[in-house]
Design a protein around this motif. Sequence first.
Motif, PDB file in Angstrom:
ATOM      1  N   UNK A 148       0.838  -1.202   0.000  1.00  0.00           N
ATOM      2  CA  UNK A 148       0.000   0.000   0.000  1.00  0.00           C
ATOM      3  C   UNK A 148       0.870   1.248   0.000  1.00  0.00           C
ATOM      4  N   UNK A 149       0.476   2.239  -0.761  1.00  0.00           N
ATOM      5  CA  UNK A 149       1.141   3.535  -0.734  1.00  0.00           C
ATOM      6  C   UNK A 149       0.617   4.327   0.453  1.00  0.00           C
ATOM      7  N   UNK A 150       1.527   5.059   1.101  1.00  0.00           N
ATOM      8  CA  UNK A 150       1.159   5.823   2.276  1.00  0.00           C
ATOM      9  C   UNK A 150       1.802   7.203   2.170  1.00  0.00           C
ATOM     10  N   UNK A 162       1.836  19.169   7.115  1.00  0.00           N
ATOM     11  CA  UNK A 162       1.017  20.378   7.252  1.00  0.00           C
ATOM     12  C   UNK A 162      -0.338  20.105   7.904  1.00  0.00           C
ATOM     13  N   UNK A 163      -0.859  18.902   7.761  1.00  0.00           N
ATOM     14  CA  UNK A 163      -2.168  18.587   8.354  1.00  0.00           C
ATOM     15  C   UNK A 163      -2.140  18.625   9.870  1.00  0.00           C
ATOM     16  N   UNK A 220       6.897  19.206   3.994  1.00  0.00           N
ATOM     17  CA  UNK A 220       5.470  19.131   3.652  1.00  0.00           C
ATOM     18  C   UNK A 220       4.902  17.722   3.775  1.00  0.00           C
ATOM     19  N   UNK A 221       5.589  16.700   3.214  1.00  0.00           N
ATOM     20  CA  UNK A 221       5.032  15.344   3.311  1.00  0.00           C
ATOM     21  C   UNK A 221       6.116  14.288   3.124  1.00  0.00           C
ATOM     22  N   UNK A 263       8.261  22.575   9.029  1.00  0.00           N
ATOM     23  CA  UNK A 263       9.705  22.614   8.822  1.00  0.00           C
ATOM     24  C   UNK A 263      10.162  21.325   8.125  1.00  0.00           C
ATOM     25  N   UNK A 264      11.460  21.195   7.924  1.00  0.00           N
ATOM     26  CA  UNK A 264      12.018  19.990   7.309  1.00  0.00           C
ATOM     27  C   UNK A 264      12.204  18.908   8.364  1.00  0.00           C
TER      28      UNK A 264
END
Length: 51
Positions: free
Chosen positions: A7-9, A14-15, A38-39, A20-21
């Motif tokens: 499965x991709x996750x 941001x949520x 960000x993700x 930051x990094x």
Amino acid sequence: MEQRKSANFAFNFNKIDLKCNFLVRDVWQLKDLGNFKDSFKTNIRPQGVII
């Protein structure tokens, strides 16, 4: 028997108001996966774990 698929996750920093990094580390293989902003996206194998 049912064959399970990977499965991709995606985890969106941001949520949860993180702006930051982040250095992401694979604790099982003891190696850094890189800096992410960000993700973070990954693929989880059947019976796999992401910490």
